[in-house]
Design a protein around this motif. Structure first.
Motif, short mmCIF file in Angstrom:
data_model
loop_
_atom_site.label_atom_id
_atom_site.label_comp_id
_atom_site.label_asym_id
_atom_site.label_seq_id
_atom_site.Cartn_x
_atom_site.Cartn_y
_atom_site.Cartn_z
N ASP A 1 0.86 -1.19 0.00
CA ASP A 1 0.00 0.00 0.00
C ASP A 1 0.89 1.24 0.00
O ASP A 1 1.64 1.47 0.96
N SER B 1 -0.48 4.35 -0.75
CA SER B 1 -1.41 5.49 -0.75
C SER B 1 -0.98 6.61 0.21
O SER B 1 -1.29 7.77 -0.02
N SER B 2 -0.25 6.27 1.25
CA SER B 2 0.16 7.31 2.22
C SER B 2 1.16 8.30 1.62
O SER B 2 1.39 9.36 2.17
N ASN C 1 -3.29 13.60 -2.89
CA ASN C 1 -4.46 13.91 -3.71
C ASN C 1 -4.58 15.41 -3.98
O ASN C 1 -5.63 15.90 -4.36
#
Length: 90
Positions: free
Chosen positions: A23, A25-26, A30
């Motif tokens: 993962d 995503s951290s 965005n």
């Protein structure tokens, strides 16, 4: 033993982590800016125009290209606004 700060991974390291199925995503906020495609063009200018552009660039401590883009953008916006305004009779 003092706590050491961990250096942020490089883009390649993040890509490797993602390839392994980790993962990642951290590492993404965005928050981004859309960058529109750019086309390179050639423009012929007189010596006088170049001199004025260079003087303005020096005064604002920016590149000649930045001056050209700013002035051209202003002119296009002004024309666009004039087209939107209703014409007065008289």
């Amino acid at each position: 033993m003092p706590k050491t700060s961990r250096k942020a991974p490089t883009a390649d390291e993040i890509a490797e982590m993602a390839s392994r199925g980790e993962d990642v995503s951290s590492y993404f906020t965005n928050k981004f800016t859309v960058v529109r495609p750019v086309r390179r063009v050639n423009v012929d200018l007189t010596q006088g125009m170049l001199r004025e552009l260079d003087e303005r660039a020096a005064r604002f401590n920016i590149s000649r290209q930045a001056v050209i883009k700013t002035l051209l953008g202003r002119a296009l916006n002004e024309e666009r606004e004039q087209k939107r305004r209703p014409k007065r009779a008289g």
